[in-house]
Structure formats: C-alpha cells, structure tokens
Scaffold this motif. Sequence first.
Motif, PDB file in Angstrom:
ATOM      1  N   LYS A 110       4.041   9.278  -5.573  1.00  0.00           N
ATOM      2  CA  LYS A 110       3.511   7.833  -5.310  1.00  0.00           C
ATOM      3  C   LYS A 110       3.815   7.151  -6.558  1.00  0.00           C
ATOM      4  CE  LYS A 110      -0.046   8.759  -3.224  1.00  0.00           C
ATOM      5  NZ  LYS A 110      -0.072  10.157  -3.346  1.00  0.00           N
ATOM      6  N   THR A 111       3.230   7.643  -7.694  1.00  0.00           N
ATOM      7  CA  THR A 111       3.064   6.938  -8.775  1.00  0.00           C
ATOM      8  C   THR A 111       4.377   6.664  -9.565  1.00  0.00           C
ATOM      9  OG1 THR A 111       0.674   7.684  -9.599  1.00  0.00           O
ATOM     10  CG2 THR A 111       2.112   6.899 -11.191  1.00  0.00           C
ATOM     11  N   THR A 112       5.061   7.609  -9.239  1.00  0.00           N
ATOM     12  CA  THR A 112       6.723   7.362  -9.710  1.00  0.00           C
ATOM     13  C   THR A 112       7.482   6.536  -9.227  1.00  0.00           C
ATOM     14  OG1 THR A 112       6.817   9.936 -10.581  1.00  0.00           O
ATOM     15  CG2 THR A 112       8.755   8.765 -10.191  1.00  0.00           C
ATOM     16  N   ARG A 113       7.362   6.361  -7.699  1.00  0.00           N
ATOM     17  CA  ARG A 113       7.828   5.604  -6.605  1.00  0.00           C
ATOM     18  C   ARG A 113       7.262   3.859  -7.088  1.00  0.00           C
ATOM     19  NH1 ARG A 113      11.869   7.319  -3.282  1.00  0.00           N
ATOM     20  NH2 ARG A 113      12.706   9.236  -4.252  1.00  0.00           N
ATOM     21  N   ALA A 114       6.077   4.047  -7.200  1.00  0.00           N
ATOM     22  CA  ALA A 114       5.465   2.721  -7.351  1.00  0.00           C
ATOM     23  C   ALA A 114       5.848   1.913  -8.667  1.00  0.00           C
ATOM     24  CB  ALA A 114       3.848   2.818  -7.498  1.00  0.00           C
ATOM     25  N   SER A 145       7.774  -1.414  -8.874  1.00  0.00           N
ATOM     26  CA  SER A 145       7.214  -2.490  -9.816  1.00  0.00           C
ATOM     27  C   SER A 145       8.329  -2.947 -10.857  1.00  0.00           C
ATOM     28  CB  SER A 145       5.998  -2.005 -10.517  1.00  0.00           C
ATOM     29  OG  SER A 145       5.472  -3.130 -11.424  1.00  0.00           O
ATOM     30  N   THR A 184       0.698  -1.217  -0.053  1.00  0.00           N
ATOM     31  CA  THR A 184       0.209   0.093   0.142  1.00  0.00           C
ATOM     32  C   THR A 184       0.888   1.326   0.126  1.00  0.00           C
ATOM     33  OG1 THR A 184      -1.698  -1.326   1.261  1.00  0.00           O
ATOM     34  CG2 THR A 184      -1.756   1.222   1.101  1.00  0.00           C
ATOM     35  N   PHE A 185       0.704   2.175  -1.093  1.00  0.00           N
ATOM     36  CA  PHE A 185       1.443   3.323  -1.119  1.00  0.00           C
ATOM     37  C   PHE A 185       0.668   4.472  -0.465  1.00  0.00           C
ATOM     38  CE2 PHE A 185       4.313   1.325  -3.838  1.00  0.00           C
ATOM     39  CZ  PHE A 185       5.438   2.195  -3.851  1.00  0.00           C
ATOM     40  N   ASP A 197      -1.494   2.014  -5.836  1.00  0.00           N
ATOM     41  CA  ASP A 197      -0.993   3.199  -5.963  1.00  0.00           C
ATOM     42  C   ASP A 197      -2.274   4.174  -6.016  1.00  0.00           C
ATOM     43  OD1 ASP A 197       0.354   5.502  -6.832  1.00  0.00           O
ATOM     44  OD2 ASP A 197       0.146   5.083  -8.790  1.00  0.00           O
ATOM     45  N   ILE A 251       0.215  -4.000  -5.967  1.00  0.00           N
ATOM     46  CA  ILE A 251       0.897  -2.577  -5.501  1.00  0.00           C
ATOM     47  C   ILE A 251      -0.380  -1.645  -5.586  1.00  0.00           C
ATOM     48  CG2 ILE A 251       2.209  -0.584  -5.909  1.00  0.00           C
ATOM     49  CD1 ILE A 251       4.233  -2.697  -7.168  1.00  0.00           C
ATOM     50  N   SER A 254      -4.490   1.311  -9.550  1.00  0.00           N
ATOM     51  CA  SER A 254      -4.579   2.815  -9.106  1.00  0.00           C
ATOM     52  C   SER A 254      -5.675   3.661  -9.481  1.00  0.00           C
ATOM     53  CB  SER A 254      -3.228   3.543  -9.803  1.00  0.00           C
ATOM     54  OG  SER A 254      -3.420   3.406 -11.302  1.00  0.00           O
ATOM     55  N   THR A 276      -0.286  -3.458 -10.434  1.00  0.00           N
ATOM     56  CA  THR A 276      -0.560  -2.278  -9.903  1.00  0.00           C
ATOM     57  C   THR A 276      -1.980  -1.782 -10.239  1.00  0.00           C
ATOM     58  OG1 THR A 276       1.849  -1.655 -10.142  1.00  0.00           O
ATOM     59  CG2 THR A 276       0.149   0.160  -9.737  1.00  0.00           C
TER      60      THR A 276
END
Length: 291
Positions: free
Chosen positions: A14-18, A22, A5-6, A80, A78, A39, A37
């Motif tokens: 968050k999206t960049t790091r997720a 991944s 969970t981000f 996101d 994941i 989102s 993922t």
Amino acid sequence: MALITFVGFPSCGKTTRAAELSAQLALALPPHLSLVTVSDESLNIAPSVYDDSRAEKPARGALFTAIQRLMAQDTVLIVDAPNYIKGFRYQLYCAAREMKLRVCTVYVVATPELCREWNASRTDGRAYKPETLENLLVRFEEPSSMVRWDSPLFTIPWTEEVPVTQIAEALLTGSVKPPNSGTLAAAKAPSDALHVLEQTAIAMVSAIMDAQAATQGSGGLVTLSLSALSIQITLPSRNITLSELQRLKRQFVTVHKKAITLGTTEKGAVDWAEESVANKFVTYLEENFKP
C-alpha cells in the motif's frame, strides 16, 4: 476536495502504491490543490499497536483525528493505513461527506503468501510480528464497489500499475454527495437556553392562572402578558388546575431539555429566544389540553 483511502492486506505494498499515486497526481492535478499523505508512519504509530486490540483502538482514533484535521476543500488527502475494518472506512466516508469531499477507495491486492514474504523481508522497522500478520489477514474486511463508502473502488493487483488517469478523473469530476442527517453536526443551543426554557415556562403557567381568574374559567382566546411579550393562547372552557399546568410544564421542559443537551438536527434555525419558547409552549398546551 477529495479523500483517497488505501485498503489491503498488511505488507501488500500500500505504501509503495500510495507514493506512486502521490507522485503522479502531483503532475495531473491543478496547481491550486495540495496533496497530502497521512499514514501510521507519519503519525509515529508503530506496527506493534496491532498486536493488542487495546492499543489498536486509540491508535486508530489518533489516525481518524489527524484525517479530520487535514480534510479541506483545497486538499487531496491520501490515507495510507491498514483501513481493514469496514466500519472505520464508513467513518471516513461520513467525515468526508460532512466536509463535502469527493471520495474513492484504492484496493491493493496481493496474495497472503506474498504479504508474508514481503513482511519477513522488510528492513524499515515496520514489519509485523508473524502472529499479528496472520491475525490481520483473518480479520481483513474486503472493500466492495456495491457499498457507498467504498465507491468508486479501484482494485490494483500487485502486477498492475496504478490507474492514475481514472483516479484523477474521479477526484476532479466525480459527484459530491451532500451531508445527510447522519453526518451533519448537531446544532448547539446557546449557553442560557436551559434557563430561558425553565423561566419562560414558569412565567407562562403563572400568566395562564391569572388569565383564567380574570375570565372566570370561560375559556377562549386570551392574551398573556409575559415580560415585554404578548402571547395569545386558546384556553378550554373549563377550570384548568395548577397541578395540570405544572404537569404539562414538566413534560414540555423535559422534552426540550434533551434537544438542548444533546443537540438537534431539525431543519432550519433553532430559536431558543423567550418568544420562540413561549410560542412552542402555547402550541404544546393547546394540543394537550383536555376539553
């Protein structure tokens, strides 16, 4: 297998790091595991839903439903999404426990000033309105490693890299917490359970009145003939009135109707067969008969 969970301020990265996590987990995880993922963007949930709480609630419900559908023993999922409400993160944790998945939380940290700057510079059509962004910043509920639904917690400042090795280790070797009574799905009664309950109780009352007439109210252990069953019950050494039996029957049926209609998490199998209901009624009557 696992749920990641981000969490973080809106437009904190968050999206960049997720996406980074991944890509790197795809190289670190065994080949039999799939990496998915989910989102807001993948579900076509627009940032504008967070402008209005009435629109946000069903959107969050749609996200939760999608997460439940994707949870599996061979999947690393994941999430996101804003996930800024601790109650929602607790829902995810309970759903993961029910599926016996490992969990971890990734907290992406950036200052409010940076979030405002990055949100204003977005060109992907996913920017929040300034007033919505400020509202979400105020309402954000920070995760804590001290609570079970946020643990293990990996905190990533915007200047640092994602700790892929530690996260992969938590996913592959971390403890799997078993479901408890708060996360177990309620066992469902068969469709004819209400009918069996009512008819068995009525037949028992009639059989007890017949047995009492045969023994002339002397009480003691008697055998009741119930359809193809023989049920034993200990009667008090006095005359039991029909109104008393009817009252006890109503109480018994009312209590067990709740278990049928609402479900139950009793340990072991719940048996709604005629013999089981009759034996339960016998126990109930013997405990409630006055001397």
